[in-house]
Scaffold this active site. Structure first.
Site, PDB file in Angstrom:
ATOM      1  N   CYS A   1       5.459 -17.577   2.905  1.00 34.94           N
ATOM      2  CA  CYS A   1       5.606 -16.430   1.988  1.00 34.94           C
ATOM      3  C   CYS A   1       5.636 -16.852   0.526  1.00 34.94           C
ATOM      4  O   CYS A   1       5.497 -16.018  -0.370  1.00 34.94           O
ATOM      5  CB  CYS A   1       6.863 -15.645   2.330  1.00 34.94           C
ATOM      6  SG  CYS A   1       6.966 -15.217   4.059  1.00 34.94           S
TER       7      CYS A   1
ATOM      8  N   HIS B   1       9.512 -11.498  -3.383  1.00 32.83           N
ATOM      9  CA  HIS B   1       8.949 -11.423  -2.026  1.00 32.83           C
ATOM     10  C   HIS B   1       9.665 -10.281  -1.297  1.00 32.83           C
ATOM     11  O   HIS B   1      10.898 -10.172  -1.332  1.00 32.83           O
ATOM     12  CB  HIS B   1       9.197 -12.758  -1.310  1.00 32.83           C
ATOM     13  CG  HIS B   1       8.872 -12.729   0.142  1.00 32.83           C
ATOM     14  ND1 HIS B   1       7.747 -12.087   0.635  1.00 32.83           N
ATOM     15  CD2 HIS B   1       9.522 -13.242   1.228  1.00 32.83           C
ATOM     16  CE1 HIS B   1       7.731 -12.222   1.961  1.00 32.83           C
ATOM     17  NE2 HIS B   1       8.790 -12.909   2.335  1.00 32.83           N
TER      18      HIS B   1
ATOM     19  N   ASN C   1       7.143  -6.822   5.560  1.00 37.14           N
ATOM     20  CA  ASN C   1       6.995  -8.183   5.049  1.00 37.14           C
ATOM     21  C   ASN C   1       5.563  -8.647   5.333  1.00 37.14           C
ATOM     22  O   ASN C   1       5.184  -8.835   6.487  1.00 37.14           O
ATOM     23  CB  ASN C   1       8.021  -9.090   5.738  1.00 37.14           C
ATOM     24  CG  ASN C   1       7.935 -10.536   5.279  1.00 37.14           C
ATOM     25  OD1 ASN C   1       6.940 -10.954   4.686  1.00 37.14           O
ATOM     26  ND2 ASN C   1       8.968 -11.301   5.564  1.00 37.14           N
TER      27      ASN C   1
HETATM   28  O1  UT7 Z   1       9.389 -13.851   4.938  1.00 36.38           O
HETATM   29  C1  UT7 Z   1      10.050 -14.446   6.021  1.00 36.38           C
HETATM   30  C2  UT7 Z   1      11.460 -14.453   5.748  1.00 36.38           C
HETATM   31  N1  UT7 Z   1      12.200 -13.656   6.684  1.00 36.38           N
HETATM   32  C3  UT7 Z   1      13.238 -12.952   6.273  1.00 36.38           C
HETATM   33  O2  UT7 Z   1      13.499 -12.859   5.097  1.00 36.38           O
HETATM   34  C4  UT7 Z   1      14.138 -12.326   7.275  1.00 36.38           C
HETATM   35  C5  UT7 Z   1      15.565 -12.418   6.802  1.00 36.38           C
HETATM   36  N2  UT7 Z   1      16.469 -11.821   7.767  1.00 36.38           N
HETATM   37  C6  UT7 Z   1      16.584 -10.503   7.916  1.00 36.38           C
HETATM   38  O3  UT7 Z   1      15.896  -9.728   7.274  1.00 36.38           O
HETATM   39  C7  UT7 Z   1      17.651 -10.019   8.856  1.00 36.38           C
HETATM   40  O4  UT7 Z   1      18.443 -11.096   9.294  1.00 36.38           O
HETATM   41  C8  UT7 Z   1      17.074  -9.234  10.090  1.00 36.38           C
HETATM   42  C9  UT7 Z   1      16.483  -7.902   9.643  1.00 36.38           C
HETATM   43  C10 UT7 Z   1      16.016 -10.070  10.782  1.00 36.38           C
HETATM   44  C11 UT7 Z   1      18.204  -8.939  11.052  1.00 36.38           C
HETATM   45  O5  UT7 Z   1      19.195  -8.195  10.380  1.00 36.38           O
HETATM   46  P1  UT7 Z   1      20.739  -8.637  10.433  1.00 36.38           P
HETATM   47  O6  UT7 Z   1      21.492  -7.645   9.673  1.00 36.38           O
HETATM   48  O7  UT7 Z   1      20.817 -10.067   9.984  1.00 36.38           O
HETATM   49  O8  UT7 Z   1      21.052  -8.461  11.955  1.00 36.38           O
HETATM   50  P2  UT7 Z   1      21.699  -9.496  12.968  1.00 36.38           P
HETATM   51  O9  UT7 Z   1      20.654 -10.461  13.421  1.00 36.38           O
HETATM   52  O10 UT7 Z   1      22.985 -10.010  12.388  1.00 36.38           O
HETATM   53  O11 UT7 Z   1      22.075  -8.554  14.159  1.00 36.38           O
HETATM   54  C12 UT7 Z   1      23.030  -7.492  14.019  1.00 36.38           C
HETATM   55  C13 UT7 Z   1      22.985  -6.671  15.282  1.00 36.38           C
HETATM   56  C14 UT7 Z   1      23.033  -7.502  16.551  1.00 36.38           C
HETATM   57  O12 UT7 Z   1      23.731  -6.751  17.550  1.00 36.38           O
HETATM   58  P3  UT7 Z   1      25.284  -7.074  17.873  1.00 36.38           P
HETATM   59  O13 UT7 Z   1      25.305  -8.525  18.291  1.00 36.38           O
HETATM   60  O14 UT7 Z   1      26.015  -6.835  16.564  1.00 36.38           O
HETATM   61  O15 UT7 Z   1      25.594  -6.097  18.944  1.00 36.38           O
HETATM   62  C15 UT7 Z   1      21.582  -7.596  16.947  1.00 36.38           C
HETATM   63  O16 UT7 Z   1      21.408  -7.806  18.328  1.00 36.38           O
HETATM   64  O17 UT7 Z   1      21.766  -5.923  15.327  1.00 36.38           O
HETATM   65  C16 UT7 Z   1      21.073  -6.234  16.553  1.00 36.38           C
HETATM   66  N3  UT7 Z   1      19.640  -6.185  16.267  1.00 36.38           N
HETATM   67  C17 UT7 Z   1      18.906  -5.076  16.377  1.00 36.38           C
HETATM   68  N4  UT7 Z   1      19.226  -3.827  16.736  1.00 36.38           N
HETATM   69  C18 UT7 Z   1      18.228  -2.905  16.724  1.00 36.38           C
HETATM   70  C19 UT7 Z   1      18.849  -7.216  15.835  1.00 36.38           C
HETATM   71  N5  UT7 Z   1      17.591  -6.757  15.667  1.00 36.38           N
HETATM   72  C20 UT7 Z   1      17.599  -5.439  15.992  1.00 36.38           C
HETATM   73  C21 UT7 Z   1      16.603  -4.437  16.012  1.00 36.38           C
HETATM   74  N6  UT7 Z   1      16.976  -3.185  16.383  1.00 36.38           N
HETATM   75  N7  UT7 Z   1      15.326  -4.667  15.666  1.00 36.38           N
END
Ligand code: UT7
Length: 301
Positions: free
Chosen positions: A88, A228, A258
């Site tokens: 990216c 980005h 993204n």
């Molecule tokens: O250009 C490449 C660079 N990439 C990035 O910049 C990505 C950076 N990271 C992010 O944008 C975020 O970490 C994500 C959007 C990928 C995930 O968001 P988050 O707020 O960090 O969520 P998390 O991984 O901490 O998960 C929180 C909860 C979890 O459930 P529990 O354990 O709290 O019950 C996940 O299982 O959300 C759940 N979860 C989802 N729920 C519904 C994770 N993905 C999803 C989903 N839909 N797609």
């Protein structure tokens, strides 16, 4: 295909829509289209291009470089052409290399394209990644200036210790393509979202500050930051860290998701076309991505 909801995606990422290219389109098709528009906008004939850089992680084929396919599509008879893999951050790396070539007198006009078709490497059964990515391309023509406008400073960095945070395990020389790698979904992009998030918030601000320092300017001097577009919460947290109002960040993640190497040039192009960038404005382009790579350019428009 996955257990998610529109509400979760909107609130946790800021993404409302994504663009996915047609099955018969490849990276070079989108790249050439964006290049044609950039050349037209800059009123530069394709034959004037001496350096063609395509920043991408989703090249048409492993060999040859997508830049060569783009050269052919644009009908450029002769120029240096190569691909650049900084995920990216690719467009920021490309702009920086083109500036160095021009400053060194090695070329007069360069074409820098950021393109990615992440839909081609996205596992639509993985909810941690499939909600984020879209396809796109953006391009810029870079040339010399004789006034105080232009690319004033840059900051590039990388940390290979963080390589596993964003990677595509199979299809290269480490793990060549096989029936097994395909069955194991190893040709898809894997990401540790949470860890990427934390690193991103730290390095976006640091990149802008480092680049500003190199040209003796301050965050208060910036008219617009083009970050980005990875997650609206990363942009918001970076704005707080830099102590810059969110209004000074150009945001279009809602429309495209993204788009990897295309994200910064897409946002820059949209900002220019919408009149958000005026002559003399000071811009910061800033990105982070797989590698880990990160960097920023400070530009007097
Ligand atoms: O250009 C490449 C660079 N990439 C990035 O910049 C990505 C950076 N990271 C992010 O944008 C975020 O970490 C994500 C959007 C990928 C995930 O968001 P988050 O707020 O960090 O969520 P998390 O991984 O901490 O998960 C929180 C909860 C979890 O459930 P529990 O354990 O709290 O019950 C996940 O299982 O959300 C759940 N979860 C989802 N729920 C519904 C994770 N993905 C999803 C989903 N839909 N797609």
């Amino acid at each position: 295909m996955v257990d998610t909801s529109d509400e979760w995606i909107r609130t946790r990422t800021g993404i409302l829509e994504r663009r996915i290219c047609a099955p018969d389109e490849a990276a070079s098709d989108l790249a050439a289209e964006s290049a044609r528009k950039a050349l037209e906008h800059a009123k530069v004939d394709p034959q004037e291009i001496e350096l063609l850089i395509v920043a991408t992680v989703t090249q048409d084929t492993l060999c040859p470089a997508t830049a060569c396919y783009v050269q052919e599509q644009l009908g450029i008879k002769a120029c240096a052409a190569f691909d650049l893999n900084a995920a990216c951050t690719g467009f920021i790396y490309g702009i920086t290399i083109s500036k160095a070539y021009i400053q060194a007198g090695m070329c007069d006009k360069a074409l820098v394209i950021g393109v990615d078709l992440l839909s081609r490497v996205t596992d639509y059964e993985d909810r941690a990644t499939c909600i984020l990515f879209g396809d796109g391309a953006g391009a810029a023509v870079v040339g010399p200036t004789d006034d105080d406008r232009g690319i004033l400073a840059e900051y590039l960095s990388a940390d290979g210790k963080l390589a596993s945070l964003i990677h595509i395990p199979a299809g290269g020389s480490r793990l060549p393509a096989s029936v097994e790698t395909v069955q194991n979904h190893q040709h898809y992009l894997k990401m540790s979202g949470n860890e990427v998030f934390k690193v991103a918030v730290r390095i976006l601000g640091e990149s802008v500050n480092q680049a500003l320092q190199k040209c003796g300017l301050k965050v208060e001097d910036l008219s617009l930051v083009i970050p980005h577009q990875a997650n609206i919460r990363i942009i918001e947290a970076s704005a707080r860290r830099l102590n810059i109002s969110l209004d000074k960040f150009y945001i279009n993640i809602d429309k495209y998701g993204n788009t990897s190497a295309a994200s910064v040039p897409l946002a820059l192009d949209e900002a220019v076309r919408k009149g958000r960038v005026k002559s003399g404005d000071l811009l910061a382009l800033v990105a982070f991505g797989g590698g880990f790579t990160w960097g920023a350019n400070i530009i007097r428009w």
